[in-house]
Design a protein around this motif. Structure first.
Motif, PDB file in Angstrom:
ATOM      1  N   ARG A 147       0.835  -1.204   0.000  1.00 22.17           N
ATOM      2  CA  ARG A 147       0.000   0.000   0.000  1.00 22.17           C
ATOM      3  C   ARG A 147       0.873   1.258   0.000  1.00 22.17           C
ATOM      4  O   ARG A 147       0.591   2.222  -0.710  1.00 22.17           O
ATOM      5  CB  ARG A 147      -0.931  -0.026   1.209  1.00 22.17           C
ATOM      6  CG  ARG A 147      -1.886   1.146   1.252  1.00 22.17           C
ATOM      7  CD  ARG A 147      -2.803   1.106   2.482  1.00 22.17           C
ATOM      8  NE  ARG A 147      -3.736   2.198   2.404  1.00 22.17           N
ATOM      9  CZ  ARG A 147      -4.911   2.142   1.799  1.00 22.17           C
ATOM     10  NH1 ARG A 147      -5.308   1.028   1.233  1.00 22.17           N
ATOM     11  NH2 ARG A 147      -5.704   3.194   1.770  1.00 22.17           N
ATOM     12  N   GLU A 148       1.954   1.240   0.782  1.00 14.07           N
ATOM     13  CA  GLU A 148       2.843   2.401   0.872  1.00 14.07           C
ATOM     14  C   GLU A 148       3.476   2.707  -0.482  1.00 14.07           C
ATOM     15  O   GLU A 148       3.602   3.868  -0.872  1.00 14.07           O
ATOM     16  CB  GLU A 148       3.939   2.167   1.925  1.00 14.07           C
ATOM     17  CG  GLU A 148       3.427   2.116   3.353  1.00 14.07           C
ATOM     18  CD  GLU A 148       2.652   0.828   3.702  1.00 14.07           C
ATOM     19  OE1 GLU A 148       2.917  -0.241   3.080  1.00 14.07           O
ATOM     20  OE2 GLU A 148       1.768   0.904   4.570  1.00 14.07           O
ATOM     21  N   GLN A 149       3.877   1.647  -1.207  1.00 12.32           N
ATOM     22  CA  GLN A 149       4.482   1.856  -2.524  1.00 12.32           C
ATOM     23  C   GLN A 149       3.464   2.419  -3.515  1.00 12.32           C
ATOM     24  O   GLN A 149       3.794   3.290  -4.320  1.00 12.32           O
ATOM     25  CB  GLN A 149       5.071   0.538  -3.046  1.00 12.32           C
ATOM     26  CG  GLN A 149       6.318   0.101  -2.299  1.00 12.32           C
ATOM     27  CD  GLN A 149       6.744  -1.308  -2.671  1.00 12.32           C
ATOM     28  OE1 GLN A 149       5.915  -2.204  -2.843  1.00 12.32           O
ATOM     29  NE2 GLN A 149       8.047  -1.511  -2.794  1.00 12.32           N
ATOM     30  N   VAL A 150       2.227   1.927  -3.436  1.00 11.28           N
ATOM     31  CA  VAL A 150       1.177   2.434  -4.331  1.00 11.28           C
ATOM     32  C   VAL A 150       0.918   3.916  -4.030  1.00 11.28           C
ATOM     33  O   VAL A 150       0.843   4.744  -4.941  1.00 11.28           O
ATOM     34  CB  VAL A 150      -0.131   1.622  -4.188  1.00 11.28           C
ATOM     35  CG1 VAL A 150      -1.236   2.224  -5.052  1.00 11.28           C
ATOM     36  CG2 VAL A 150       0.095   0.164  -4.557  1.00 11.28           C
ATOM     37  N   GLU A 151       0.800   4.250  -2.746  1.00 16.96           N
ATOM     38  CA  GLU A 151       0.545   5.644  -2.377  1.00 16.96           C
ATOM     39  C   GLU A 151       1.716   6.537  -2.771  1.00 16.96           C
ATOM     40  O   GLU A 151       1.508   7.685  -3.195  1.00 16.96           O
ATOM     41  CB  GLU A 151       0.238   5.750  -0.888  1.00 16.96           C
ATOM     42  CG  GLU A 151      -1.145   5.184  -0.552  1.00 16.96           C
ATOM     43  CD  GLU A 151      -1.504   5.266   0.928  1.00 16.96           C
ATOM     44  OE1 GLU A 151      -0.596   5.449   1.764  1.00 16.96           O
ATOM     45  OE2 GLU A 151      -2.710   5.141   1.226  1.00 16.96           O
ATOM     46  N   ALA A 152       2.946   6.026  -2.679  1.00 13.19           N
ATOM     47  CA  ALA A 152       4.109   6.811  -3.105  1.00 13.19           C
ATOM     48  C   ALA A 152       4.036   7.094  -4.600  1.00 13.19           C
ATOM     49  O   ALA A 152       4.322   8.214  -5.049  1.00 13.19           O
ATOM     50  CB  ALA A 152       5.403   6.070  -2.768  1.00 13.19           C
ATOM     51  N   ARG A 153       3.624   6.090  -5.382  1.00 18.59           N
ATOM     52  CA  ARG A 153       3.484   6.298  -6.828  1.00 18.59           C
ATOM     53  C   ARG A 153       2.362   7.299  -7.117  1.00 18.59           C
ATOM     54  O   ARG A 153       2.483   8.152  -8.001  1.00 18.59           O
ATOM     55  CB  ARG A 153       3.235   4.972  -7.537  1.00 18.59           C
ATOM     56  CG  ARG A 153       4.507   4.105  -7.572  1.00 18.59           C
ATOM     57  CD  ARG A 153       4.247   2.688  -7.991  1.00 18.59           C
ATOM     58  NE  ARG A 153       3.880   2.573  -9.390  1.00 18.59           N
ATOM     59  CZ  ARG A 153       3.512   1.426  -9.956  1.00 18.59           C
ATOM     60  NH1 ARG A 153       3.452   0.320  -9.248  1.00 18.59           N
ATOM     61  NH2 ARG A 153       3.188   1.398 -11.239  1.00 18.59           N
ATOM     62  N   MET A 154       1.266   7.195  -6.366  1.00 18.41           N
ATOM     63  CA  MET A 154       0.160   8.152  -6.538  1.00 18.41           C
ATOM     64  C   MET A 154       0.621   9.578  -6.231  1.00 18.41           C
ATOM     65  O   MET A 154       0.217  10.524  -6.911  1.00 18.41           O
ATOM     66  CB  MET A 154      -1.001   7.789  -5.617  1.00 18.41           C
ATOM     67  CG  MET A 154      -1.813   6.626  -6.079  1.00 18.41           C
ATOM     68  SD  MET A 154      -3.178   6.334  -4.922  1.00 18.41           S
ATOM     69  CE  MET A 154      -4.309   5.459  -5.992  1.00 18.41           C
TER      70      MET A 154
END
Length: 194
Positions: A147-154
């Motif tokens: 989730r953290e990686q997805v939010e970082a990409r967002m």
């Protein structure tokens, strides 16, 4: 022939919408797929990536994705330099591809269209949207990520509110039947402008 951009944040469903346009007979150029191909085959990109990142950018003749990702992930300046190497080659590849198409309009599917301030390259831009939680869950289901990686990409992408002001068409992609209906409306509208 009109040139249409198709964009949206990670997990919005750009590829789903692109497939729906393909089913209508619209030629669609997938920028991400072509960029990956060109990064492995273009001598221009190869030589410039080696100059920028070193010989380790390629391993056994193929792009060393994990090495490159590790170098540019938290280095926005290096990422910008990488993009400045890849994007012009992809852009020329798209132009060459477009010239080979026989259609009223073509679509270029590209994730960072607004972030790269490229909207002026298109006659119209279609924005695909979905609620943040839906997008996060789609990416978690699709990719081997956190989730953290997805939010970082967002966080590296513009928010939908900003993109909404720049887009000519918006397709909310939460229900496939409604999405398909909206694709048909957009298709008819673009054809009426051709």
């Amino acid at each position: 022939m009109m040139i249409i951009g198709l964009t949206g944040g990670i997990g919005s469903g750009k590829s789903t919408v692109a497939t729906m346009f393909k089913e209508l007979g619209v030629p669609v150029y997938d920028s991400d797929q072509r960029a990956k191909y060109l990064m492995n085959t273009s001598k221009v990109i190869h030589d410039q990536l080696v100059a920028l990142l070193g010989e380790e950018a390629f391993k056994d003749g193929a792009l060393n994705k994990s090495y490159i990702a590790g170098k540019v992930f938290n280095d926005t300046e290096l990422l910008a330099k990488l993009n400045n190497i890849v994007h012009p080659v992809v852009r020329q590849d798209f132009i060459d591809w477009s010239n080979d198409q026989d259609a009223n309009y073509v679509i270029q599917e590209t994730a960072l269209l607004f972030e790269n301030k490229a909207q002026e390259l298109y006659d119209d831009v279609i924005l695909v949207t979905a609620p943040k939680e839906v997008r996060i869950n789609r990416v978690l289901d699709r990719d081997n990520t956190t989730r953290e990686q997805v939010e970082a990409r967002m966080n590296n992408q513009l928010d939908d509110e900003t993109k909404l002001e720049l887009a000519n068409y918006v397709i909310e992609n939460t229900d496939l039947e409604r999405t398909r209906s909206k694709v048909l409306q957009v298709h008819a509208s673009i054809l009426s402008d051709c």
